[in-house]
Design a protein around this motif. Structure first.
Motif, PDB file in Angstrom:
ATOM      1  N   GLN A 118       0.806  -1.224   0.000  1.00 18.47           N
ATOM      2  CA  GLN A 118       0.000   0.000   0.000  1.00 18.47           C
ATOM      3  C   GLN A 118       0.839   1.274   0.000  1.00 18.47           C
ATOM      4  N   SER A 119       2.021   1.211   0.567  1.00 13.27           N
ATOM      5  CA  SER A 119       2.834   2.413   0.723  1.00 13.27           C
ATOM      6  C   SER A 119       4.190   2.247   0.046  1.00 13.27           C
ATOM      7  N   GLN A 120       4.680   3.322  -0.500  1.00  9.97           N
ATOM      8  CA  GLN A 120       5.964   3.270  -1.200  1.00  9.97           C
ATOM      9  C   GLN A 120       7.131   3.100  -0.225  1.00  9.97           C
ATOM     10  N   TYR A 121       7.020   3.772   0.925  1.00  6.52           N
ATOM     11  CA  TYR A 121       8.095   3.693   1.931  1.00  6.52           C
ATOM     12  C   TYR A 121       7.526   3.241   3.268  1.00  6.52           C
ATOM     13  N   ILE A 122       8.110   2.177   3.836  1.00  5.04           N
ATOM     14  CA  ILE A 122       7.653   1.677   5.133  1.00  5.04           C
ATOM     15  C   ILE A 122       8.858   1.357   6.011  1.00  5.04           C
ATOM     16  N   VAL A 123       8.787   1.820   7.250  1.00  9.11           N
ATOM     17  CA  VAL A 123       9.791   1.469   8.257  1.00  9.11           C
ATOM     18  C   VAL A 123       9.115   0.497   9.218  1.00  9.11           C
ATOM     19  N   VAL A 124       9.623  -0.735   9.274  1.00  7.10           N
ATOM     20  CA  VAL A 124       9.020  -1.778  10.105  1.00  7.10           C
ATOM     21  C   VAL A 124       9.946  -2.078  11.284  1.00  7.10           C
ATOM     22  N   HIS A 125       9.441  -1.843  12.479  1.00  7.44           N
ATOM     23  CA  HIS A 125      10.216  -2.096  13.696  1.00  7.44           C
ATOM     24  C   HIS A 125       9.854  -3.479  14.237  1.00  7.44           C
ATOM     25  N   PHE A 126      10.811  -4.400  14.184  1.00  3.49           N
ATOM     26  CA  PHE A 126      10.589  -5.707  14.813  1.00  3.49           C
ATOM     27  C   PHE A 126      10.914  -5.550  16.291  1.00  3.49           C
ATOM     28  N   TRP A 127       9.892  -5.785  17.103  1.00  7.86           N
ATOM     29  CA  TRP A 127       9.851  -5.334  18.496  1.00  7.86           C
ATOM     30  C   TRP A 127       9.482  -6.482  19.426  1.00  7.86           C
ATOM     31  N   CYS A 179      11.464  -0.848   3.812  1.00 13.34           N
ATOM     32  CA  CYS A 179      10.849  -1.368   2.588  1.00 13.34           C
ATOM     33  C   CYS A 179      10.565  -0.247   1.594  1.00 13.34           C
ATOM     34  N   LYS A 180      10.870  -0.517   0.338  1.00 12.52           N
ATOM     35  CA  LYS A 180      10.573   0.422  -0.740  1.00 12.52           C
ATOM     36  C   LYS A 180       9.829  -0.307  -1.847  1.00 12.52           C
ATOM     37  N   ASN A 181       8.699   0.271  -2.230  1.00 14.46           N
ATOM     38  CA  ASN A 181       7.907  -0.295  -3.332  1.00 14.46           C
ATOM     39  C   ASN A 181       7.617  -1.781  -3.149  1.00 14.46           C
TER      40      ASN A 181
END
Length: 218
Positions: A118-127, A179-181
């Motif tokens: 859904q989003s071009q740029y995503i920052v995913v924090h594994f927590w 993540c990108k694209n």
């Protein structure tokens, strides 16, 4: 010759003074005897200075004339284009916010791939809740998500996401998957990329994300 070129060609500054010496004595005689009247070096310098001032004044007049030539229709067109850009940016922001941008929320493992598309740029924090260093990263991401609404910030419970943790090679917490694209581009493992370790500031996290083109510092 132009006035400045004329001065540099025939006159040179005397060392440690504000006076000028002629480069060419014959030229000096010519300017002093022009028109049958005796002229001094000061007269010649004054003429050159006046000519240079006129050149500068002419340039300023030309710029003022250009600005005055802008018609009311031209100004209205500039205002219209500026308003269109503002409206376009506002719509883009609204669309992003509808997808969860501007917030920092927990997502389930099963929703990861949908969110990534859904989003071009995503920052995913594994927590993980029991890891206090994850709370440090949490604090910074909560602040950055509001500032950089063009990027989505989410976190995933690593213990409850064994498939993703294995697939994305998550072996240290916290880890940030960038993540990108729809594709993973880079993983920030723990605080290994920060010179200050877990004492990192929000600004330093922001600068690292900008380095990987996840956010813009403009």
């Amino acid at each position: 010759f132009g006035s400045s070129e004329l001065a540099s060609r025939y006159w040179e500054p005397a060392e440690q003074s504000h006076s000028f010496f002629p480069r060419d004595p014959i030229f000096l005689l010519c300017i002093m005897e022009e028109g049958g009247q005796q002229r001094t070096v000061a007269d010649a310098i004054a003429e050159i200075a006046v000519a240079a001032a006129k050149d500068t004044e002419a340039d300023l007049d030309a710029e003022l004339a250009r600005l005055e030539a802008l018609k009311e229709d031209d100004l209205e067109e500039l205002r219209r284009k500026r308003l269109e850009r503002m409206k376009d940016n506002a719509k883009k922001r609204q669309d992003k916010l509808a997808l969860g941008h501007g917030e920092y929320e927990m997502i389930e493992e099963k929703d990861f791939f949908k969110v990534a598309k859904q989003s071009q740029y995503i920052v995913v924090h594994f927590w993980r809740e029991s890891t206090w260093r994850c709370e440090i990263m949490d604090k910074h991401l909560k602040e950055l998500c509001r500032k950089h609404w063009n990027t989505r910030f989410v976190k995933i419970n690593a213990e409850k996401s064994p498939y993703l943790a294995e697939k994305l090679h998550i072996w240290c917490l916290p880890s940030l998957v960038l993540c990108k694209n729809g594709k993973t581009d880079h993983t920030v493992v723990g605080f290994s990329e920060f010179s200050t370790g877990d004492e990192v500031t929000t600004q330093e996290v922001e600068e690292l994300l900008a380095k990987y083109e996840m956010v813009s510092l403009d």
